[in-house]
Write a protein that holds these residues in place. Structure first.
Motif, PDB file in Angstrom:
ATOM      1  N   ILE A 101      -2.157   1.399  -0.697  1.00 14.00           N
ATOM      2  CA  ILE A 101      -1.532  -0.090  -2.016  1.00 14.00           C
ATOM      3  C   ILE A 101      -0.121  -0.694  -1.381  1.00 14.00           C
ATOM      4  N   PHE A 102       0.204  -0.515  -0.676  1.00 14.85           N
ATOM      5  CA  PHE A 102       0.694  -1.704  -0.077  1.00 14.85           C
ATOM      6  C   PHE A 102       0.267  -2.576   0.368  1.00 14.85           C
ATOM      7  N   GLY A 103      -1.147  -1.759   1.241  1.00 16.09           N
ATOM      8  CA  GLY A 103      -2.127  -3.084   2.349  1.00 16.09           C
ATOM      9  C   GLY A 103      -2.107  -4.405   1.466  1.00 16.09           C
ATOM     10  N   LEU A 104      -2.771  -4.321   0.001  1.00 18.31           N
ATOM     11  CA  LEU A 104      -4.021  -4.179  -1.245  1.00 18.31           C
ATOM     12  C   LEU A 104      -2.938  -5.210  -1.860  1.00 18.31           C
ATOM     13  N   LEU A 105      -2.159  -4.743  -2.460  1.00 20.40           N
ATOM     14  CA  LEU A 105      -1.084  -4.897  -3.790  1.00 20.40           C
ATOM     15  C   LEU A 105      -0.211  -5.529  -3.930  1.00 20.40           C
ATOM     16  N   GLY A 106       0.567  -5.357  -2.150  1.00 21.28           N
ATOM     17  CA  GLY A 106       1.904  -5.932  -1.494  1.00 21.28           C
ATOM     18  C   GLY A 106       2.715  -5.160  -2.648  1.00 21.28           C
ATOM     19  N   VAL A 107       2.627  -4.183  -2.855  1.00 24.10           N
ATOM     20  CA  VAL A 107       4.044  -3.330  -4.215  1.00 24.10           C
ATOM     21  C   VAL A 107       3.993  -2.078  -3.339  1.00 24.10           C
ATOM     22  N   LEU A 108       5.338  -2.315  -3.045  1.00 20.09           N
ATOM     23  CA  LEU A 108       5.634  -0.858  -2.027  1.00 20.09           C
ATOM     24  C   LEU A 108       6.303   0.177  -3.523  1.00 20.09           C
ATOM     25  N   ASN A 109       5.652   1.559  -3.094  1.00 23.09           N
ATOM     26  CA  ASN A 109       6.035   2.186  -4.473  1.00 23.09           C
ATOM     27  C   ASN A 109       6.934   3.344  -4.948  1.00 23.09           C
TER      28      ASN A 109
ATOM     29  N   LEU B 113     -12.695   3.470   4.247  1.00 26.83           N
ATOM     30  CA  LEU B 113     -12.804   1.813   4.043  1.00 26.83           C
ATOM     31  C   LEU B 113     -13.201   1.287   4.845  1.00 26.83           C
ATOM     32  N   ASN B 114     -13.747   2.045   6.450  1.00 25.16           N
ATOM     33  CA  ASN B 114     -15.111   1.142   6.527  1.00 25.16           C
ATOM     34  C   ASN B 114     -16.355   1.511   6.993  1.00 25.16           C
ATOM     35  N   ARG B 115     -16.949   3.074   5.998  1.00 26.10           N
ATOM     36  CA  ARG B 115     -18.048   2.957   6.153  1.00 26.10           C
ATOM     37  C   ARG B 115     -18.439   3.066   4.510  1.00 26.10           C
ATOM     38  N   THR B 116     -18.014   2.238   3.781  1.00 28.14           N
ATOM     39  CA  THR B 116     -18.299   2.245   2.178  1.00 28.14           C
ATOM     40  C   THR B 116     -18.478   0.749   1.800  1.00 28.14           C
ATOM     41  N   ARG B 117     -18.843   0.665   1.349  1.00 28.02           N
ATOM     42  CA  ARG B 117     -19.222  -0.909   0.058  1.00 28.02           C
ATOM     43  C   ARG B 117     -18.060  -1.346  -0.551  1.00 28.02           C
ATOM     44  N   TYR B 118     -17.511   0.020  -0.761  1.00 34.56           N
ATOM     45  CA  TYR B 118     -16.101  -0.399  -1.713  1.00 34.56           C
ATOM     46  C   TYR B 118     -14.943  -0.681  -0.914  1.00 34.56           C
ATOM     47  N   GLY B 119     -15.016   0.363   0.287  1.00 39.51           N
ATOM     48  CA  GLY B 119     -13.912   0.421   1.170  1.00 39.51           C
ATOM     49  C   GLY B 119     -13.972  -1.071   2.172  1.00 39.51           C
ATOM     50  N   LEU B 120     -15.374  -1.673   2.195  1.00 39.43           N
ATOM     51  CA  LEU B 120     -14.978  -2.950   2.635  1.00 39.43           C
ATOM     52  C   LEU B 120     -14.436  -4.445   1.432  1.00 39.43           C
ATOM     53  N   VAL B 121     -14.751  -3.794   0.087  1.00 38.04           N
ATOM     54  CA  VAL B 121     -14.140  -4.495  -0.949  1.00 38.04           C
ATOM     55  C   VAL B 121     -12.773  -4.422  -0.582  1.00 38.04           C
ATOM     56  N   VAL B 122     -12.269  -3.173  -1.047  1.00 38.80           N
ATOM     57  CA  VAL B 122     -10.436  -3.247  -0.299  1.00 38.80           C
ATOM     58  C   VAL B 122     -10.062  -4.611   0.577  1.00 38.80           C
TER      59      VAL B 122
ATOM     60  N   ILE C 295     -15.543 -10.732  -6.564  1.00 35.74           N
ATOM     61  CA  ILE C 295     -15.211  -9.679  -6.544  1.00 35.74           C
ATOM     62  C   ILE C 295     -14.056 -10.309  -8.028  1.00 35.74           C
ATOM     63  N   ASP C 296     -14.351  -8.890  -8.492  1.00 34.62           N
ATOM     64  CA  ASP C 296     -13.506  -8.515  -9.463  1.00 34.62           C
ATOM     65  C   ASP C 296     -12.712  -7.597  -8.866  1.00 34.62           C
ATOM     66  N   VAL C 297     -11.664  -8.960  -8.296  1.00 31.95           N
ATOM     67  CA  VAL C 297     -10.168  -8.264  -7.648  1.00 31.95           C
ATOM     68  C   VAL C 297      -9.007  -7.435  -8.431  1.00 31.95           C
ATOM     69  N   ARG C 298      -9.235  -7.958  -9.528  1.00 32.95           N
ATOM     70  CA  ARG C 298      -8.141  -6.557 -10.845  1.00 32.95           C
ATOM     71  C   ARG C 298      -8.548  -5.393 -10.676  1.00 32.95           C
ATOM     72  N   ARG C 299      -9.887  -5.136 -11.279  1.00 38.59           N
ATOM     73  CA  ARG C 299     -10.783  -4.143 -10.689  1.00 38.59           C
ATOM     74  C   ARG C 299     -10.196  -3.302  -9.280  1.00 38.59           C
ATOM     75  N   VAL C 300     -10.657  -3.723  -8.293  1.00 37.71           N
ATOM     76  CA  VAL C 300     -10.126  -3.100  -7.400  1.00 37.71           C
ATOM     77  C   VAL C 300      -8.863  -3.012  -7.526  1.00 37.71           C
ATOM     78  N   PHE C 301      -7.743  -4.076  -7.300  1.00 32.42           N
ATOM     79  CA  PHE C 301      -6.552  -3.606  -7.661  1.00 32.42           C
ATOM     80  C   PHE C 301      -6.037  -2.312  -8.508  1.00 32.42           C
TER      81      PHE C 301
ATOM     82  N   PHE D  59      -4.679   0.719  -6.324  1.00 29.69           N
ATOM     83  CA  PHE D  59      -3.138   1.870  -6.978  1.00 29.69           C
ATOM     84  C   PHE D  59      -4.094   3.202  -7.150  1.00 29.69           C
ATOM     85  N   ALA D  60      -5.226   3.688  -8.167  1.00 29.26           N
ATOM     86  CA  ALA D  60      -5.649   5.120  -8.510  1.00 29.26           C
ATOM     87  C   ALA D  60      -5.360   6.130  -7.046  1.00 29.26           C
TER      88      ALA D  60
END
Lengths: 431, 319
Positions: B31-39, B179-188, B203-209, B213-214
């Protein structure tokens, strides 16, 4: 001709001291009003609860003992806000200073601190507790202020947790350090006294059980009320000192650091030293608050003084009261404690529970809602003793929609700090 | 005890602890890596996962090997449930704060923690259990052979430890593969690198976020399921803060937002924890808080020496 008013007064022989006091009173009219209100509160409380009105006043007004707790924890929350709200550096390990103050006062009273005998006056030990906490702040700050943002919050949290674990398991403190340490009744039988050390007549003991009672003119103050006034007095002095600093050029630099640290540095301020000084001041007052807390309760435990959730409580008070407004956290804490007392499980200090028993007929309470759960049971399940839930919701709502908090919003509405705007506002009223 | 036995003891329990730490921290770092949120609500989500999995196990699971299958089902269900809650949290609350200073995200998630913990306490009390103490019934759904131990080279290894290591390794591998072997992981990964650029590329970054998070929340729930079976942790409301702090330590020591760093840091922290526990258990050092103390000292030490963490980027830490 440009002659200052003071010079004119001196020429005309007007007492400048008196004028200064009038000016000061004028500047601090907001503070005077609050202090007058809080000063009258115990009297008002006892009168209103004596009238009774069917327990309504008792249900809604916080007890005097609760108010005392609001004072010392409010001071801690203010000191937290002094560093976090004004410089923007979230001190997530602030509990370490509170705990340092609390533990120091208790350990001195138990004769466990070298060079300080158990009979050291409380005023001396609480002052030293503040100094100790300030030194701890300087030590932690010297490392932590090389970082910012999330990293600063985390390193201070790390330091505080180290202290927490250490004090929780350090056997030197007592037979069961996990439960904390209490003042030894043999070594230190008397309650802690607030006043001027060495002058017996100018000291009053605090504590709900061992505190002094005072009879003066028509007033008859019990130990609870005396503790309320004496701790309130110390907190007031501390608040005024911090308030002075916040409104000084020093405080301006702190706000500049919060708004844009690079620019503050570019303008020529050595921001590192300002942050360190602010952290030390903040640590000092947190230590004093911890000392008052320990003195009032005669004990301190790792979980109620050093744990990171204690900092969380200060954070809650600051956000609700107003982040970056010095007095705000006190009101935030009052709100917090007020809600908790109102929804308390036992109904000890008034609150919702006795009120419901009094006014809601049993037939209503026993009405089923769903699955045979009655109204009474659902109140028991969802309301009493669960104030944290509602405070958490209020907290989230405030973070999202009221970032200024109670006092901050008021300040925005008045167009400046309440203490500054109120005198002008009152003057306009008089015209 | 032989020297080899000591090494086996410390090594195996260290790896088991490392697995648990990695599972507690993976979602946080994602979560932090992508969103920058320390949850700050991460620990609470773990706690919810522990209760959810415990509830499923107590209700449905039998004994013997069947319980292991049920455990997999319970863990995945807990992950999905908590992940769904995470998605709802992101959409309803956290999304509003992306353009505010990072401190506000800490504040918000801290507030969410208060709410979740108190709600959990209400529900747990409602069913007549004690929120503060470990949920023994859920612990009891563990098949008896899991608690068995056997001797290797003079040391003792429990099946539970091996089970935890297996789960930890599988989870780490699964997240790595995602993260490394799927297309969605590449997007992340692209979003973590530069979310504005990713958005510019369509890329719809909002949806990726929301998805990330989920996923992070789901990992917390999944971790909770495993902790529910470990007597050292077990399901209880204070589990929220008990897991939050070590997760922070691991994530920061590894470098906030770095997947590799988190795994390495989990191994380091787990090993040190196991070593210190050994030293205390054998009365070599008699300070009972030693393991916990060392864990936080690692945090402080790393932040002093290398603020960005072992694998973090230099510009992320400090200024």
């Amino acid at each position: 001709m440009a002659i200052s008013t003071d010079a004119v007064d001196a020429q005309q022989g007007v007492d400048t001291t008196e004028r200064w006091i009038r000016q000061y009173a004028h500047d601090h009219v907001a503070h005077l009003l609050v202090v007058a209100f809080l000063g009258a509160y115990p009297l008002v409380y006892s009168v209103l609860t004596a009238i009774g009105a069917g327990g309504v006043f008792e249900a809604f007004l916080p007890k005097i003992e609760t108010m005392t707790a609001v004072f010392y924890f409010g001071l801690f929350a203010m000191s937290f806000d002094f560093i976090s709200g004004y410089t923007g550096y979230l001190s997530f390990g602030h509990a370490v200073f509170y705990g340092a103050g609390g533990y120091f006062v208790i350990l001195v009273a138990n004769g466990k601190v070298p060079l300080l005998p158990p009979e050291t006056p409380f005023m001396v030990s609480v002052l030293l507790a503040g100094v100790l906490a300030a030194l701890v702040a300087l030590a932690i700050g010297s490392v932590s202020f090389r970082l910012s943002g999330v990293y600063f919050a985390m390193i201070t949290l790390g330091f505080a947790q180290v202290a927490y674990v250490f004090m929780r398991d350090w056997e030197f403190l007592g037979s069961n350090p996990r439960d904390g340490v209490a003042v030894s009744n043999e070594l230190h039988p008397n309650a802690f006294e607030i006043g001027i050390p060495g002058v017996d007549a100018l000291n009053l003991a605090v504590g709900p059980l061992r505190g002094d009672a005072v009879e003066w003119l028509f007033l008859d103050l019990g130990a609870t009320e005396v503790s309320y006034y004496m701790i309130g007095l110390v907190v007031l002095v501390c608040y005024l000192a911090m308030q002075r600093m916040v409104h000084s050029p020093f405080g301006r630099v702190l706000v500049a650091i919060r708004e844009n640290e690079e620019r503050a540095r570019a303008v020529g301020y050595d921001t590192y030293r300002y942050k360190m000084a602010a952290f030390a001041v903040s640590g000092f007052f947190a230590g004093v608050a911890g000392g008052l807390f320990a003195a009032f309760r005669r004990s301190v435990s790792p979980d109620n003084s050093l744990y990171f959730l204690v900092t969380g409580d200060a954070l809650l008070a600051s956000i609700i009261g107003g982040f970056g407004t010095l007095a705000g956290p006190l009101y935030g804490r009052l709100f917090d404690r007020g809600v908790r007392e109102f929804l308390s499980k036992t109904g000890g200090g008034g609150g919702l529970l006795p009120l419901l028993r009094e006014y809601v007929p049993p037939s209503v309470l026993d009405t089923g809602i769903v699955n045979g759960m009655t109204v009474g049971q659902s109140i028991e399940t969802f309301l009493n003793g669960h104030a944290s839930l509602y405070l958490g919701i209020v907290f989230v709502v405030f973070v999202l929609y009221v970032p200024g908090g109670l006092l901050g919003s008021l300040r925005d509405r008045l167009g400046g700090p309440v203490a500054k705007r109120l005198p002008a506002y009152l003057r306009n009223l008089r015209k | 005890m032989s020297a080899a036995g000591t090494v086996v003891d410390v090594l195996v329990s260290g790896l088991a602890k490392a697995s648990l730490y990695a599972m507690m921290a993976l979602g946080l770092t994602l979560i932090f890596g992508l969103l920058g949120v320390l949850n700050f609500a991460h620990g609470s989500l773990t706690m919810l996962g522990a209760y959810a999995a415990g509830l499923l196990m107590v209700t449905f699971a039998g004994s013997g090997f069947g319980a292991l299958v049920w455990f997999l089902v319970a863990g995945l269900t807990a992950g999905v449930l908590v992940g769904g809650l995470g998605a709802a949290m992101e959409v309803a609350l956290i999304r509003k704060l992306y353009d505010r200073p990072p401190i506000y995200q800490i504040l918000l998630t801290f507030g969410i923690t208060l709410v979740i913990d108190e709600l959990a306490r209400i529900v747990v009390l409602f069913y007549g259990m004690q929120p503060q103490t470990d949920w023994q019934a859920a612990l009891g759904t563990k098949p008896s052979f899991i608690a068995d131990t056997f001797a290797v080279l003079g040391g003792t290894v429990s099946h539970l430890e091996l089970f935890e290591i297996l789960w930890g390794v599988l989870t780490v591998v699964a997240v790595w593969a995602f993260l490394n072997r799927t297309r969605y992981g590449l997007v992340v990964r692209a979003g973590s690198e530069d979310d504005e650029m990713a958005a510019a590329l369509g890329i719809d970054v909002r949806r990726v976020f929301t998805v990330v998070f989920a996923l992070g929340a789901g990992l917390a729930g999944f971790a909770g399921a495993l902790l529910m079976w470990d007597p050292a942790w077990a399901a209880s409301v204070p589990l929220a803060s008990e897991t939050l702090l070590p997760a922070f330590v691991v994530v920061i020591v590894g470098g906030l937002g770095s997947f590799r760093g988190t795994v390495v840091a989990a191994v380091i922290v787990g090993m040190v924890d196991a070593l210190m526990t050994y030293l205390f258990d054998h009365a070599i050092i008699t300070f009972s808080g030693l393991p916990e103390l060392t864990v936080f000292l690692i945090l402080v030490g790393v932040l002093v020496v290398r603020p960005q963490g072992i694998f973090g980027l230099a510009e992320v830490g400090g200024h």
